[in-house]
Design a protein around this motif. Sequence first.
Motif, PDB file in Angstrom:
ATOM      1  N   LYS A 270       0.861  -1.183   0.000  1.00 16.89           N
ATOM      2  CA  LYS A 270       0.000   0.000   0.000  1.00 16.89           C
ATOM      3  C   LYS A 270       0.898   1.234   0.000  1.00 16.89           C
ATOM      4  O   LYS A 270       1.711   1.430   0.902  1.00 16.89           O
TER       5      LYS A 270
ATOM      6  N   ILE B 105       2.726   8.850  -1.699  1.00 16.98           N
ATOM      7  CA  ILE B 105       1.942   9.914  -2.336  1.00 16.98           C
ATOM      8  C   ILE B 105       1.507  10.938  -1.294  1.00 16.98           C
ATOM      9  O   ILE B 105       1.722  12.140  -1.462  1.00 16.98           O
ATOM     10  N   GLY B 106       0.920  10.478  -0.208  1.00 21.79           N
ATOM     11  CA  GLY B 106       0.413  11.393   0.813  1.00 21.79           C
ATOM     12  C   GLY B 106       1.508  12.240   1.433  1.00 21.79           C
ATOM     13  O   GLY B 106       1.335  13.443   1.659  1.00 21.79           O
TER      14      GLY B 106
ATOM     15  N   ALA C  50       2.806  14.795  -1.189  1.00 24.60           N
ATOM     16  CA  ALA C  50       1.761  15.808  -1.390  1.00 24.60           C
ATOM     17  C   ALA C  50       1.770  16.817  -0.246  1.00 24.60           C
ATOM     18  O   ALA C  50       1.725  18.042  -0.464  1.00 24.60           O
ATOM     19  N   GLU C  51       1.850  16.328   0.970  1.00 21.89           N
ATOM     20  CA  GLU C  51       1.845  17.210   2.143  1.00 21.89           C
ATOM     21  C   GLU C  51       3.064  18.135   2.169  1.00 21.89           C
ATOM     22  O   GLU C  51       2.948  19.337   2.397  1.00 21.89           O
TER      23      GLU C  51
ATOM     24  N   THR D 206       2.987  20.782  -0.641  1.00 28.61           N
ATOM     25  CA  THR D 206       1.995  21.814  -0.323  1.00 28.61           C
ATOM     26  C   THR D 206       2.555  22.783   0.716  1.00 28.61           C
ATOM     27  O   THR D 206       2.406  24.006   0.587  1.00 28.61           O
TER      28      THR D 206
ATOM     29  N   LEU E  99       1.421  20.151  -6.281  1.00 30.68           N
ATOM     30  CA  LEU E  99       1.425  18.809  -6.888  1.00 30.68           C
ATOM     31  C   LEU E  99       0.184  18.714  -7.769  1.00 30.68           C
ATOM     32  O   LEU E  99      -0.944  18.781  -7.289  1.00 30.68           O
TER      33      LEU E  99
ATOM     34  N   VAL F 231      -0.338  12.755 -10.203  1.00 32.51           N
ATOM     35  CA  VAL F 231       0.410  11.575  -9.766  1.00 32.51           C
ATOM     36  C   VAL F 231       0.123  10.462 -10.767  1.00 32.51           C
ATOM     37  O   VAL F 231      -1.014  10.313 -11.212  1.00 32.51           O
TER      38      VAL F 231
END
Lengths: 250, 250
Positions: free
Chosen positions: A27, A31-32, A35-36, A39, A45, A48
């Motif tokens: 999993k 990405i998360g 992205a955080e 930002t 971003l 993806v």
Amino acid sequence: MERAMGAEPITAALLVIGDEILSGRTKDKNIGHIAERLTEIGVDLREVRVVSDVEAHIVDALNALRARFTYVFTTGGIGPTHDDITADAVAKAFGVSIDVDPRARAMLLEYLAEKDLNAARLRMARIPAGADLIVNSVSKAPGFKIGNVYVMAGVPRIMHAMLEAVIPTLKTGAPMLSETVRANAREGDIAAPLAEIALRFPDVAIGSYPFMDDTGPNTNIVVRSRSRDRVNAARDAVAEMVGAQMVGAQ
Amino acid sequence: MERAMGAEPITAALLVIGDEILSGRTKDKNIGHIAERLTEIGVDLREVRVVSDVEAHIVDALNALRARFTYVFTTGGIGPTHDDITADAVAKAFGVSIDVDPRARAMLLEYLAEKDLNAARLRMARIPAGADLIVNSVSKAPGFKIGNVYVMAGVPRIMHAMLEAVIPTLKTGAPMLSETVRANAREGDIAAPLAEIALRFPDVAIGSYPFMDDTGPNTNIVVRSRSRDRVNAARDAVAEMVGAQMVGAQ
């Protein structure tokens, strides 16, 4: 970081490379995180992609993304085994050669004894011609930067370290500011007045996110802008609307 | 499910739609679930894209993906608020009109009283012309299928229900089978013999996944094939190699 205040937004794409994500075996957690962090520093971003360990797929996706965004980050496929083909694919996308880089070899020897630096591990020192190295404070095998592309490990802990090494070198924009208003209402009950607010604040991104909690269906309204004044004004407008709805519902 | 045994592989792409994923505010949970379920039924997830709530981005990504894969699944952007633009973008991608669908309106009325079916909620009954509905057993507002594209909700619980409603209607291939061998070795120490096994089993996907546990760096080797015989043979070859390495290291 060089702040590009008021200029064009600084944009980015992320290319996640790995069969294990597409099969569901692993999993994705990268990405998360990326992205955080982007930002937070004012890099948008915008896209993806996740592709498999197939050279043509990596090359095609990389060439599509690097032409469209300020930066492209990749994760995965830079280890020592036969299925780690990212460095070769990146060299192919840029049309450059790839060979063992003496700087990268020296980095591996900070972590490994010379006798353990076998042919497989030396694959991790293969770097496309003209690339700069990205230091890996966890396990030494470096990532690299070529053009506007940053090639990082897929193991989250190592990727985090590489990303932090890269961030101070990026051009960044004014960070996107956001405020969240909990609506205490179902999305469909506030959608019309919310759409009116969105029309009054065309420069503010206004998102509506339904969720469930113990009290039943509820909604968070998130307002986002690079201007503190505008984000506050939009937040206040949403909060006022939410308050008026609650009174109306009584 | 119609099994396409021995035929061309059945492929899929996933298009995740939503600013909240790209900003890092919401951590995606749908990619992993869809990847797992499709793998279980023998559909190969070949690519994932995440794009923002911008119509042109959704249209471009959807048209690129639906031309290349057997199926495209989308998640997100089908709620009642102004930022839910997926249905309109899909209609545009297919060049068809979109309007309130009487079947979808009837489904909403199973969940809502007529007085609560305001203009915003009625947006959730807007369906591109020619689409079939995907039932939503959680909150009734349906998804839809048009051409080879399946449009689903972004809220995980609702998406799960929609996916289960869709799966029995899909063409599926022989499921990909996998076996995992724990190497009890660092990736770089087994990379060379593993590459030899990969050459001996060109029809088996062999992946190497490093991880850390209490005993230090370790590696899982995953072998994948649609043939039980081949996956077992590759697993046995890897296990034998791993055993020989351990003896050699003593």
